[in-house]
Design an enzyme around this catalytic site. Sequence first.
Site, short mmCIF file in Angstrom:
data_model
loop_
_atom_site.label_atom_id
_atom_site.label_comp_id
_atom_site.label_asym_id
_atom_site.label_seq_id
_atom_site.Cartn_x
_atom_site.Cartn_y
_atom_site.Cartn_z
N GLY A 138 0.86 -1.19 0.00
CA GLY A 138 0.00 0.00 0.00
C GLY A 138 0.89 1.22 0.00
N GLU A 370 -4.39 7.58 -1.75
CA GLU A 370 -3.41 8.30 -2.58
C GLU A 370 -2.21 8.80 -1.77
OE1 GLU A 370 -4.94 10.90 -5.73
OE2 GLU A 370 -6.76 9.68 -5.68
N1 COS Z 1 7.74 11.65 -10.12
C1 COS Z 1 8.63 11.02 -10.93
N2 COS Z 1 9.51 10.09 -10.48
C2 COS Z 1 9.45 9.77 -9.17
C3 COS Z 1 8.55 10.37 -8.28
C4 COS Z 1 7.67 11.35 -8.81
N3 COS Z 1 6.80 11.96 -8.02
N4 COS Z 1 8.72 9.86 -7.03
C5 COS Z 1 9.71 8.96 -7.14
N5 COS Z 1 10.15 8.91 -8.42
C6 COS Z 1 11.24 8.11 -8.95
C7 COS Z 1 12.51 8.41 -8.18
O1 COS Z 1 13.20 9.52 -8.75
C8 COS Z 1 13.28 7.12 -8.33
O2 COS Z 1 13.88 7.10 -9.62
P1 COS Z 1 15.41 6.61 -9.82
O3 COS Z 1 15.39 5.16 -9.39
O4 COS Z 1 15.65 6.80 -11.27
O5 COS Z 1 16.23 7.46 -8.92
C9 COS Z 1 12.20 6.04 -8.32
O6 COS Z 1 10.99 6.71 -8.71
C10 COS Z 1 12.03 5.43 -6.96
O7 COS Z 1 11.75 6.47 -6.03
P2 COS Z 1 11.93 6.28 -4.44
O8 COS Z 1 13.31 5.73 -4.20
O9 COS Z 1 11.53 7.53 -3.78
O10 COS Z 1 10.88 5.09 -4.18
P3 COS Z 1 10.36 4.55 -2.82
O11 COS Z 1 9.94 3.14 -3.02
O12 COS Z 1 11.31 4.81 -1.72
O13 COS Z 1 9.03 5.48 -2.64
C11 COS Z 1 7.21 6.41 -1.40
C12 COS Z 1 8.52 5.66 -1.41
C13 COS Z 1 6.68 6.28 0.01
C14 COS Z 1 7.43 7.86 -1.76
C15 COS Z 1 6.21 5.82 -2.45
O14 COS Z 1 6.17 4.41 -2.34
C16 COS Z 1 4.80 6.34 -2.26
O15 COS Z 1 4.46 7.45 -2.70
N6 COS Z 1 3.93 5.52 -1.65
C17 COS Z 1 2.52 5.82 -1.49
C18 COS Z 1 1.81 5.16 -2.61
C19 COS Z 1 0.38 5.57 -2.64
O16 COS Z 1 0.07 6.73 -2.80
N7 COS Z 1 -0.47 4.57 -2.51
C20 COS Z 1 -1.86 4.77 -2.61
C21 COS Z 1 -2.33 4.04 -3.80
S1 COS Z 1 -3.05 5.01 -5.00
S2 COS Z 1 -4.86 5.29 -4.31
#
Ligand code: COS
Length: 393
Positions: A138, A370
């Site tokens: 999630g 989200e």
């Molecule tokens: N736009 C574009 N690229 C993005 C980004 C964004 N907003 N956020 C992250 N990325 C990219 C990063 O730059 C990274 O790229 P590189 O590997 O090329 O460096 C890659 O994606 C991975 O990013 P990150 O290391 O931050 O990933 P994590 O797994 O650590 O992310 C969070 C953690 C918590 C930020 C993420 O999993 C998240 O937003 N979770 C919530 C998900 C959500 O909203 N769930 C609800 C479902 S939808 S109703």
Amino acid sequence: MADRSFLRWPFFDEHHRTLEAELKAWADAELPALIDHHDTDGTCKRIVKALGAAGWLKACVPAPYGGLHPTLDVRSLCLIRETLAYREGLADFAFAMQGLGTGPISLFGTEAQKRRWLPPVSRGEAIAAFALSEPEAGSDAAALTTTATPDGNEHVRIAGLKTWISNGGIADHYIVFARTGEAPGARGLSAFVVTPDTPGFSIVERIETLAPHPLATLRFDACRVPVENRIGGPGDGFKIAMATLDVFRSTVGGAALGFGRRALDEALDRSATRTLFGAPLADLQLTQASLAESEADIDTAALAVYRAAWTKDQGAERVTREAAIAKMIATEGASRVIDRAVQLHGGAGVRVGMKVEELYRDIRALRIYEGATDVQKIVIARQILKDRASASR
Ligand code: COS
């Protein structure tokens, strides 16, 4: 009536003020007849049709594909969600999902994909959904385990479970994020459009919640999906999901503002008309403190939401920090506003059928879906720590 002075803030153009006024008139005239809280699926389907027929869903897709603006205008999306949420949670929900469930295509789709999938959604003839979450993934979206494995050169087989999927069971297509394995973790995911008539697709369970809306767990049992339905390149799925959420997280803040403004209006009415200790409730300083705190929460939220939306509309490539702040401030603030409104209503505030009781249930999920508030804090902190590290280099 809620304060409209924010519409004169420099974040807005004249067309935003016109949009808000026209939608308000349409919603007041048309929405009440569409709502039946004992039939959430039917209500959502009717609302999508009506929003499409009246042209409001055009805001969910770009102009060449039946949309309103050349690219998604986040301020319009936020204003529409705010205006609908003020009146009816299901109307906001039905509108929002048409945008979220096509966002990856609008932002990253090919010309052919946009022509195929977007126009029916903007006309309200097709219902869209976004399938990212899983039972064990999630908040940690990159941990998802649904797989998409090659089946010849032209197809993939998708296998796995998705849960908490809004419009699950009534959608005409789902944007499904699956592990394609180009790299471990976030870099090994891809996005596909899947239709529910694909053999192997099924609804495992319907999920009932505090504020009911169409929500389900989906199973993909070796669903054969054409590679041409992949959005973006192989391995781009996580970035596509996050970039889509960057747009739609601000709009969740817009919906929270709508719920919050409605609660404050209900609280103001109650304070002015309820007599307590021989005078209107509004004469008590504790009531005034409650109203003042709510007004400040709402103004702060509006600033955060429309700043994030405006920044994106100015062409900023990433608004991750701004959108996270907007969602956190607005959903947490609206929850406080609604809680205070319930309190000012006394016993009547928790009575089923009262608007504030409905708002109390409507707002809760917004602090979770989200990206929960806790995730927004991670996103914000990571960004400023990164900025500090690059500044000190
Ligand atoms: N736009 C574009 N690229 C993005 C980004 C964004 N907003 N956020 C992250 N990325 C990219 C990063 O730059 C990274 O790229 P590189 O590997 O090329 O460096 C890659 O994606 C991975 O990013 P990150 O290391 O931050 O990933 P994590 O797994 O650590 O992310 C969070 C953690 C918590 C930020 C993420 O999993 C998240 O937003 N979770 C919530 C998900 C959500 O909203 N769930 C609800 C479902 S939808 S109703």
